[in-house]
Scaffold this active site. Structure first.
Site, mmCIF file in Angstrom:
data_model
loop_
_atom_site.group_PDB
_atom_site.id
_atom_site.type_symbol
_atom_site.label_atom_id
_atom_site.label_comp_id
_atom_site.label_asym_id
_atom_site.label_seq_id
_atom_site.Cartn_x
_atom_site.Cartn_y
_atom_site.Cartn_z
ATOM 1 N N ASN A 1 2.518 5.052 2.119
ATOM 2 C CA ASN A 1 1.269 5.342 1.416
ATOM 3 C C ASN A 1 0.200 4.380 1.927
ATOM 4 O O ASN A 1 0.444 3.171 2.013
ATOM 5 C CB ASN A 1 1.454 5.170 -0.095
ATOM 6 C CG ASN A 1 2.479 6.138 -0.656
ATOM 7 O OD1 ASN A 1 2.598 7.260 -0.187
ATOM 8 N ND2 ASN A 1 3.222 5.699 -1.662
ATOM 9 N N HIS B 1 8.496 3.088 2.338
ATOM 10 C CA HIS B 1 9.491 3.568 1.379
ATOM 11 C C HIS B 1 10.572 4.288 2.185
ATOM 12 O O HIS B 1 10.263 5.155 3.002
ATOM 13 C CB HIS B 1 8.880 4.581 0.410
ATOM 14 C CG HIS B 1 7.813 4.045 -0.487
ATOM 15 N ND1 HIS B 1 8.034 3.744 -1.815
ATOM 16 C CD2 HIS B 1 6.510 3.771 -0.261
ATOM 17 C CE1 HIS B 1 6.901 3.309 -2.366
ATOM 18 N NE2 HIS B 1 5.952 3.326 -1.442
ATOM 19 N N HIS C 1 4.046 -1.361 3.546
ATOM 20 C CA HIS C 1 5.468 -1.186 3.238
ATOM 21 C C HIS C 1 5.884 0.234 3.544
ATOM 22 O O HIS C 1 5.114 1.172 3.396
ATOM 23 C CB HIS C 1 5.779 -1.528 1.775
ATOM 24 C CG HIS C 1 4.909 -0.833 0.772
ATOM 25 N ND1 HIS C 1 3.625 -1.227 0.495
ATOM 26 C CD2 HIS C 1 5.143 0.242 -0.025
ATOM 27 C CE1 HIS C 1 3.100 -0.445 -0.429
ATOM 28 N NE2 HIS C 1 3.996 0.471 -0.760
HETATM 29 P P1 AMP Z 1 2.964 2.112 -3.276
HETATM 30 O O1 AMP Z 1 2.490 2.991 -4.403
HETATM 31 O O2 AMP Z 1 3.237 2.872 -2.001
HETATM 32 O O3 AMP Z 1 2.038 0.926 -3.077
HETATM 33 O O4 AMP Z 1 4.382 1.582 -3.698
HETATM 34 C C1 AMP Z 1 4.598 0.387 -4.391
HETATM 35 C C2 AMP Z 1 6.034 0.401 -4.836
HETATM 36 O O5 AMP Z 1 6.396 -0.925 -5.185
HETATM 37 C C3 AMP Z 1 6.312 1.286 -6.057
HETATM 38 O O6 AMP Z 1 7.290 2.270 -5.714
HETATM 39 C C4 AMP Z 1 6.850 0.298 -7.091
HETATM 40 O O7 AMP Z 1 7.883 0.844 -7.873
HETATM 41 C C5 AMP Z 1 7.326 -0.855 -6.236
HETATM 42 N N1 AMP Z 1 7.332 -2.169 -6.869
HETATM 43 C C6 AMP Z 1 6.371 -2.735 -7.631
HETATM 44 N N2 AMP Z 1 6.704 -3.977 -8.012
HETATM 45 C C7 AMP Z 1 7.935 -4.217 -7.462
HETATM 46 C C8 AMP Z 1 8.850 -5.318 -7.506
HETATM 47 N N3 AMP Z 1 8.556 -6.461 -8.163
HETATM 48 N N4 AMP Z 1 10.028 -5.197 -6.849
HETATM 49 C C9 AMP Z 1 10.336 -4.060 -6.189
HETATM 50 N N5 AMP Z 1 9.522 -2.994 -6.120
HETATM 51 C C10 AMP Z 1 8.340 -3.062 -6.751
#
Ligand code: AMP
Ligand code: ZN
Length: 122
Positions: A91, A106, A104
């Site tokens: 994203n 996914h 990042h």
């Molecule tokens: P995005 O919307 O692509 O920025 O994805 C961010 C992702 O980070 C989401 O899927 C969240 O569930 C995940 N996320 C947020 N905080 C944490 C955390 N502390 N540890 C692991 N994943 C996280």
């Protein structure tokens, strides 16, 4: 590194995460709110906001980051190719669905169905 960035803090081990891979350049850990049976996040340890910030000097580490993906998927429960496999999502930007502005990937996989969030119909 960005001091108030959540993923920089995870990379510095200041915030706990369920880490499945770590090397000098990258960290992979379980998403805290999984949208599929397997849902990993793979980050570079250094801060870069998104794919929109990639420059020619980044091609080396970005290639190495991509090359990690199939092994991480296989080692963490994604089923073997070609019947299994995984989905790779990056994203980018707010309208692109990015909530954490540290690049990042996914890595999603496992038996379907998945949540609509991970596998939109379109
Ligand atoms: P995005 O919307 O692509 O920025 O994805 C961010 C992702 O980070 C989401 O899927 C969240 O569930 C995940 N996320 C947020 N905080 C944490 C955390 N502390 N540890 C692991 N994943 C996280
Ligand atoms: Zn960061």
């Amino acid at each position: 590194m960005s001091h108030d960035c959540l993923f920089c803090k995870i990379a510095r081990h200041e915030i706990p995460a369920e880490i499945v891979h770590e090397d000098d350049e990258f960290l992979a850990f379980h998403d805290i709110n999984p949208a599929a049976p397997v849902h990993l996040l793979l980050i570079p340890k250094h801060h870069i906001a998104s794919l929109a910030d990639i420059a020619p000097a980044d091609h080396g580490w970005l290639g190495r980051m991509l090359q990690l993906v199939p092994g991480l998927a296989a080692d963490n429960g994604c089923h073997p190719m070609p019947e299994g496999g995984f989905r790779l999502v990056a994203n980018s930007g707010t309208e692109g669905g990015q909530e954490i502005h540290h690049l990042h990937f996914h890595i999603l996989g496992g038996s379907r169905p998945w949540s609509n969030r991970a596998a939109p119909a379109a």
